[in-house]
Design a protein around this motif. Structure first.
Motif, short mmCIF file in Angstrom:
data_model
loop_
_atom_site.label_atom_id
_atom_site.label_comp_id
_atom_site.label_asym_id
_atom_site.label_seq_id
_atom_site.Cartn_x
_atom_site.Cartn_y
_atom_site.Cartn_z
N GLY A 29 -22.59 -72.18 24.79
CA GLY A 29 -23.26 -72.62 26.01
C GLY A 29 -22.24 -73.00 27.08
O GLY A 29 -21.11 -73.36 26.78
N VAL A 30 -22.66 -72.87 28.34
CA VAL A 30 -21.77 -73.27 29.44
C VAL A 30 -22.53 -74.27 30.33
O VAL A 30 -23.76 -74.33 30.29
CB VAL A 30 -21.34 -72.05 30.30
N GLN A 31 -21.77 -75.02 31.08
CA GLN A 31 -22.38 -75.99 31.99
C GLN A 31 -22.75 -75.30 33.30
O GLN A 31 -21.91 -74.70 33.95
CB GLN A 31 -21.38 -77.12 32.31
N VAL A 32 -24.02 -75.35 33.65
CA VAL A 32 -24.46 -74.82 34.95
C VAL A 32 -25.27 -75.92 35.62
O VAL A 32 -26.25 -76.40 35.05
CB VAL A 32 -25.32 -73.54 34.79
N ASP A 33 -24.84 -76.36 36.80
CA ASP A 33 -25.49 -77.46 37.52
C ASP A 33 -25.69 -78.68 36.62
O ASP A 33 -26.79 -79.24 36.54
CB ASP A 33 -26.87 -77.01 38.07
N GLU A 36 -26.58 -77.79 30.28
CA GLU A 36 -26.02 -76.77 29.40
C GLU A 36 -26.92 -75.54 29.39
O GLU A 36 -28.13 -75.65 29.14
CB GLU A 36 -25.84 -77.32 27.99
N LYS A 37 -26.31 -74.37 29.67
CA LYS A 37 -27.07 -73.11 29.60
C LYS A 37 -26.58 -72.38 28.35
O LYS A 37 -25.39 -72.07 28.22
CB LYS A 37 -26.78 -72.28 30.85
N MET A 38 -27.51 -72.14 27.42
CA MET A 38 -27.12 -71.47 26.18
C MET A 38 -27.08 -69.96 26.41
O MET A 38 -28.10 -69.35 26.76
CB MET A 38 -28.11 -71.81 25.05
N LEU A 39 -25.92 -69.36 26.22
CA LEU A 39 -25.80 -67.91 26.38
C LEU A 39 -25.99 -67.18 25.06
O LEU A 39 -26.42 -66.03 25.03
CB LEU A 39 -24.42 -67.55 26.96
N LEU A 40 -25.68 -67.89 23.95
CA LEU A 40 -25.89 -67.32 22.62
C LEU A 40 -26.54 -68.38 21.74
O LEU A 40 -26.13 -69.55 21.79
CB LEU A 40 -24.54 -66.92 21.98
N GLY A 57 -28.54 -54.32 24.05
CA GLY A 57 -29.49 -55.21 24.71
C GLY A 57 -29.53 -54.90 26.19
O GLY A 57 -28.65 -54.18 26.70
N GLY A 58 -30.52 -55.43 26.87
CA GLY A 58 -30.62 -55.19 28.31
C GLY A 58 -29.51 -55.91 29.05
O GLY A 58 -28.71 -56.65 28.45
N SER A 59 -29.48 -55.71 30.37
CA SER A 59 -28.45 -56.37 31.17
C SER A 59 -28.66 -57.89 31.11
O SER A 59 -29.77 -58.38 31.23
CB SER A 59 -28.58 -55.87 32.61
N GLY A 60 -27.57 -58.62 30.87
CA GLY A 60 -27.64 -60.08 30.80
C GLY A 60 -28.11 -60.60 29.46
O GLY A 60 -28.37 -61.79 29.30
N ALA A 61 -28.21 -59.71 28.44
CA ALA A 61 -28.70 -60.14 27.12
C ALA A 61 -27.68 -61.01 26.38
O ALA A 61 -28.04 -61.74 25.45
CB ALA A 61 -29.05 -58.91 26.28
N GLY A 62 -26.41 -60.88 26.75
CA GLY A 62 -25.38 -61.68 26.08
C GLY A 62 -24.42 -60.84 25.26
O GLY A 62 -23.63 -61.38 24.46
N LYS A 63 -24.43 -59.52 25.46
CA LYS A 63 -23.58 -58.62 24.65
C LYS A 63 -22.09 -58.92 24.83
O LYS A 63 -21.37 -59.14 23.86
CB LYS A 63 -23.83 -57.14 25.05
N THR A 64 -21.65 -58.94 26.10
CA THR A 64 -20.23 -59.16 26.35
C THR A 64 -19.83 -60.57 25.92
O THR A 64 -18.75 -60.78 25.37
CB THR A 64 -19.92 -58.95 27.86
N THR A 65 -20.74 -61.54 26.16
CA THR A 65 -20.42 -62.92 25.76
C THR A 65 -20.19 -62.97 24.25
O THR A 65 -19.22 -63.56 23.78
CB THR A 65 -21.58 -63.86 26.16
N LEU A 66 -21.07 -62.30 23.49
CA LEU A 66 -20.91 -62.33 22.03
C LEU A 66 -19.60 -61.65 21.62
O LEU A 66 -18.85 -62.17 20.78
CB LEU A 66 -22.11 -61.65 21.34
N ASP A 188 -15.59 -53.25 24.86
CA ASP A 188 -16.67 -53.63 25.76
C ASP A 188 -17.13 -52.40 26.54
O ASP A 188 -16.40 -51.89 27.38
CB ASP A 188 -16.18 -54.74 26.72
N GLU A 189 -18.31 -51.94 26.22
CA GLU A 189 -18.91 -50.76 26.89
C GLU A 189 -17.93 -49.61 27.02
O GLU A 189 -17.62 -49.19 28.15
CB GLU A 189 -19.43 -51.16 28.27
N PRO A 190 -17.45 -49.05 25.91
CA PRO A 190 -16.46 -47.97 26.01
C PRO A 190 -17.01 -46.69 26.59
O PRO A 190 -16.24 -45.79 26.92
CB PRO A 190 -16.03 -47.76 24.55
N ILE A 221 -22.71 -51.77 23.85
CA ILE A 221 -23.09 -50.48 24.46
C ILE A 221 -24.47 -50.69 25.08
O ILE A 221 -25.27 -51.49 24.57
CB ILE A 221 -23.06 -49.35 23.41
N HIS A 222 -24.72 -50.01 26.20
CA HIS A 222 -25.94 -50.31 26.93
C HIS A 222 -27.16 -49.65 26.33
O HIS A 222 -28.00 -50.30 25.73
CB HIS A 222 -25.75 -49.91 28.39
N GLN A 223 -27.26 -48.36 26.44
CA GLN A 223 -28.45 -47.65 25.99
C GLN A 223 -28.02 -46.27 25.53
O GLN A 223 -28.21 -45.29 26.23
CB GLN A 223 -29.42 -47.55 27.16
#
Ligand SMILES: Nc1ncnc2c1ncn2[C@@H]1O[C@H](COP(=O)(O)OP(=O)(O)OP(=O)(O)O)[C@@H](O)[C@H]1O
Length: 605
Positions: A29-33, A36-40, A57-66, A188-190, A221-223
């Motif tokens: 999780g990261v601090q936003v305002d 805590e915002k949980m990304l995973l 996963g879709g865009s913003g699903a947390g792939k790169t974060t994971l 990351d997204e090769p 990978i995206h889709q």
């Protein structure tokens, strides 16, 4: 003495070859305002040697974060859960040698060929005990493996200066990491930006690599299209940082069918998965409905999730530390060589610097030629010195600020692979800029001295050129310090003029140094423009300079000019020494700042 007490020097070659990499209940999780915002959220999985796994996963699903969390490349944020190699916590000092990370936006030297790019990577990353021939044969093997033989001698290029294709570029980025034969590979997204054919070939190559060499390959990978999807041993489906599925593609289809979501015939499974696990943002109703569906998938997967089958191996923990592949001088030489080759081929940048020097030369010649020995001549001498001080400052600092933050990103990536020390990269950059500084100082200073008609003495002539070179070198050093400190070029281009304008303000022309308030007077002692003005003026207005003014008031001789402007302290050599000292100070500070800002992120717990 037990084996545990022995300090073992670890290199890429003898880093542990793990059989399994696993993660259990990983949350981030990261601090936003201030919240805590949980990304995973509590993500578990494992990959065994020889497997290739895709995080989808879709865009913003947390792939790169994971992927970043698993690779240990995260900054601030709260991380919990366990990430293990063969059931053991990872060793921070050897992790960089066990794995490699291929980023999505690859930074490469545009003027190097594919072979040269990989060869420099091999020279910097492989141990110095390997001969150059052995390193080159490793490079050739990687070129062969990645199907890059056709473009081996083609330059990388960029948008303006076309070189290899996007697919080849991606494979070069992978090859840079493969030369060390890493055991675990994160990508990351090769396939982003690749056409279907190149995307398939890239993944197929990776799949064969995993099987043949028992590697562990994990990618986002995206889709992917169907034939690419078939290459993966397992897929992990993420939505809003939660696991929707982890296992084989075939089992995923059955799993979702059991939950009432049957995949239509002749549909690409990845399209189907993304459709059902992505939040529908078209309206509030659709959004709520998709969130409900995602909650069902989350709970359904939790209920069938197998307890972890982590292999617990008895690994003897040694007190190990990274052995740099090459000695300091060896790294320095290879990095310097790479800068010089790239620079020598990058004619447009060198030509722009030379054109700037020639324009200055012409402008100064037109305005200041055949200077007179009267009051107007005194004013023009001071004026041309300030002009030279300013052009040698801005002309050297701005190009560095423009390019250095990008170079820093590349160095950060290479340092993340345990390739070399930050100081060798920093000082190689410093030395690589020297030839151009000498050329420009001689090109402008050489003829201009006689064209203007400055003090007619050979010794003073060479001192004049040396002062200009030193001014350029000190400005360059300050550029490297600012470039090391700022996060990107935009910030650098805001900060730099503010600093430089203050230095120019204290040059002694715009402001008389004798009238500066006491509490601000210290600024002149760190302004290299001030020392350049003092050195150039004392070199010119020496005891032999006598002025034949027709109109009064006028200065009668050189020393009275120097006194009037406050240019008398320190003397000529004192001013030169002060600039040399400032240059060394900027460089040492720059090297310290650079080692901090180019330090790769590494957080394993
Ligand atoms: N440092 C951060 N602070 C706040 N939010 C963040 C931070 N890093 C990532 N996020 C958010 O976390 C979510 C996941 O980001 P991530 O980059 O992992 O997604 P992704 O699945 O890789 O997406 P894409 O396919 O678009 O690259 C996104 O909503 C993103 O905005």
């Amino acid at each position: 003495m037990t084996k545990t007490d022995v300090e073992i020097m670890i290199s890429h070659e003898n880093a542990q070859k793990a059989k399994q990499f696993s993660w259990e209940n990983v949350s981030f999780g990261v601090q936003v305002d201030k919240k805590e915002k949980m990304l995973l959220n509590s993500i578990s999985g494992q990959i065994n040697a020889g497997e290739i796994i895709a995080i989808m996963g879709g865009s913003g699903a947390g792939k790169t974060t994971l992927l970043n969390v698993l690779a240990g490349r995260i900054g601030a944020g709260s991380l919990s859960g366990k990430i293990m190699l063969d059931g053991q916590a990872r060793n921070p000092s050897t992790w960089a040698l066990q794995c490699a990370y291929v980023e999505q936006d690859d930074i490469l030297f545009k003027k190097l060929t594919v072979f040269e790019t990989l060869r420099y990577s091999a020279l910097l990353r492989l141990p110095s005990t390997m001969s150059i021939a052995e390193k080159e044969s490793r490079v050739n093997a990687v070129i062969e493996q990645l199907g890059l033989s056709e473009c081996k001698n083609t330059q990388i290029g960029d948008e303006l200066d076309r070189g290899i294709s996007g697919g080849e570029r991606k494979r070069v980025a992978i090859g840079i990491e493969l030369v060390t034969n890493p055991h675990i590979l994160f990508l990351d997204e090769p396939t982003s930006g690749l056409d279907a054919f190149n995307a398939f070939n890239t993944i197929k190559t990776l799949k064969e690599l995993a099987k043949r060499e028992n590697k562990l390959i994990l990618m986002t990978i995206h889709q992917p299209r169907t034939d690419i999807l078939k290459q993966f041993d397992k897929i992990m489906l993420l939505s809003v940082g939660k696991t929707m599925w982890f296992g084989s593609t075939a089992d995923a289809i059955v799993h979702f069918e059991n939950l009432g979501y049957k995949m239509p015939l002749e549909t690409n499974p990845s399209d189907f998965f993304i459709d059902i696990i992505t939040i529908d943002q078209r309206g509030d109703e659709q959004r709520q409905e998709s969130l409900k569906r995602i909650a069902i998938f989350e709970n359904a997967f939790k209920s069938i999730q197998q307890p972890s089958t982590t292999t617990l191996l008895e690994v003897e923990h040694s007190n190990s530390r990274i052995k740099w592949p090459s000695p300091w001088l060896g790294e320095f030489y290879v990095i310097l060589h790479r800068y010089m080759v790239n620079m020598a081929r990058d004619r447009s940048t060198s030509l722009a610097s030379l054109a700037q020097a020639i324009i200055n030369l012409v402008l100064i010649s037109l305005l200041y030629a055949n200077i007179s020995d009267d009051m107007a001549g005194i004013q023009n001498r001071i004026g041309v010195f300030l002009f030279l001080g300013m052009t040698f400052t801005f002309g050297n600092v701005i190009p560095i600020i423009n390019a250095f933050p990008e170079t820093k990103r590349l160095i950060k990536r290479e340092r993340a692979a345990g390739s070399y020390r930050s100081t060798s990269a920093f000082f190689a950059k410093v030395v690589s800029t020297l030839p151009m500084l000498v050329v420009v100082a001689c090109l402008v200073g050489g003829p201009i001295y006689w064209i203007i008609g400055l003090y007619n003495n050979v010794e003073n002539y060479f001192i004049f050129i040396f002062i200009l070179f030193l001014q350029a070198f000190t400005a360059n050093s300050m550029g490297l310090l600012i470039g090391s400190a700022v996060p990107n070029t935009s910030v650098g281009l805001i900060v730099t003029p503010m600093v430089l304008v203050v230095f120019v303000l204290f040059s002694g022309i715009i402001l008389n140094l004798n009238t500066v308030p006491v509490y601000l007077r210290w600024i002149q002692w760190i302004s290299f423009v001030t020392y350049t003005m003092k050195a150039l003026s004392q070199n010119e207005f020496n005891a032999n300079a006598v002025f034949a003014c027709t109109k009064q008031p006028c200065f009668k001789d050189g020393p009275s000019v120097i006194n009037a402007y406050g240019f008398d302290n320190p003397d000529l050599w004192g001013s030169i020494a002060a600039n040399a000292g400032l240059a060394i100070g900027f460089l040492l500070l720059g090297a310290i700042v650079f080692s901090k800002t180019s330090r790769p992120l590494m957080r394993l717990q």
